[in-house]
Enzyme design. Structure first.
Site: not given
Ligand code: SF4
Length: 341
Positions: A43, A126, A144
């Site tokens: 991520e 996020y 996102d």
């Protein structure tokens, strides 16, 4: 009226059949979830970076440093060199700070709740939600730009970004259930990147087409609406490619704070509207043309200058190694300089 349960079921069915196979991912419905280290690393790498560009970095990182504790033990400069080419270098510094915090505070085991994850260095809303959902199957709302786009189209939201953000987050939360939250997050990611694409959504292949308000308008690509942005400013600078006549190039370590902080770089002027030509040593400098680069907040034209010379204040590095260690903007300048030397 949008039928959330039917849309949810349709997307999960689609995901079961069409999930992307990604190096950091467990297959749909897997009972053993992907290790949090791999979810977190992927991520962080994927923020502002595409999947094909990030994937080889991910493979290299996890081969070299298979656990978060291995990553925490790396020297700053080694990590920065391995990150070179991924861009947004503050992420690399935060990556290391986070790995060290997980190792020191949690014995190398990632915490499971969004709140604890959010308290780690460099972990934003996020990433905390993505790790909680994907690694720990918690019902976290992972939002996102992709998810915002899908939601704004599904509901044909007329409020422009960025003002629409809280509303889009609220709409995304309607779909987060206790059942398969990790798969749901990844299914939305896959839909956003492969089907509900920014410019040309593939609505005829979309499992949500039956309930999409944006599609009904005839111009789903119009969403999300955006408030007009101010133009990105332009700056100029000089980059100096100094070689020692035996294949080595003069590099410098950039200050820890600021743009490309802590990375290796070429000696350079300030980057401004009218930078001064102040080469690092007296030598027979000649012009080698220019390179362009776009950063988040400005675009840059770097005039490249080359010379042969010496000096004690540099990290003298073989040209091939230098090209690998430099961030993209300096790699471009180095290539330009060496081609003209
Ligand atoms: S139907 Fe089209 S616009 Fe609507 S969610 Fe699917 S791809 Fe996106």
């Amino acid at each position: 009226m949008t039928d959330v349960p039917s849309l949810r079921a349709a997307l999960l069915d689609w995901y079961d059949a069409h999930a992307r196979s990604l190096p950091w991912r467990a297959p749909p419905g897997a009972t053993t979830k992907t290790a949090p280290y791999r979810v977190w690393l992927s991520e962080v790498m994927l923020q502002q970076t595409t999947v094909p560009h990030a994937a080889p970095y991910f493979e290299r990182f996890t081969t070299r440093w298979p656990t978060v504790a291995d990553l925490a033990a790396v020297e700053d400069a080694e990590l920065m060199a391995a990150w070179a080419g991924l861009g947004y270098y503050a992420r690399a510094r935060n990556l290391l700070a986070c790995a060290r915090a997980v190792t020191a505070e949690y014995g190398g085991v990632f915490p499971q709740t969004e709140t604890e994850l959010l308290a780690l260095p460099g972990v934003g809303a996020y990433t905390a939600a993505a790790v909680a959902a994907i690694a720990f199957d918690q019902p976290a709302n992972v939002v996102d730009g992709n998810v915002e786009r899908v939601m704004s189209r599904l509901f044909a939201l007329e409020t422009p970004l960025p003002a629409a953000r809280p509303e889009l987050r609220r709409l995304a939360a309607l779909f987060v259930y206790d059942d398969r939250p990790g798969d749901w997050a990844q299914a939305l990611m896959d839909l956003g990147s492969g089907v509900c694409r920014p410019r040309s959504p593939l609505c005829d292949q979309c499992p949500l087409a039956f309930g999409c308000e944006g599609l009904k308008t005839g111009t789903p690509e119009r969403y999300p609406l955006k408030t007009k942005k101010a133009e990105r400013p332009h700056r100029r600078g000089h980059a100096y490619v100094l070689t020692d006549g035996s294949g080595r190039v003069a590099l410098v370590r950039r200050p820890d704070k600021g743009l490309l902080g802590g990375m290796a770089g070429l000696p350079t002027s300030d980057w401004s509207a009218a930078p001064e030509f102040t080469p690092p040593v007296d030598a027979g400098w000649s012009a080698a043309g220019s390179v362009e680069h776009v950063f988040t907040h400005f675009s840059l034209t770097l005039e490249v200058h080359v010379a042969e010379g010496g000096g004690d204040d540099f990290l003298w590095t073989p040209a091939e190694e230098a090209a690998k260690a430099l961030p993209t903007v300096f790699r471009k300048a180095l290539e330009r300089g060496l081609a003209a030397a």
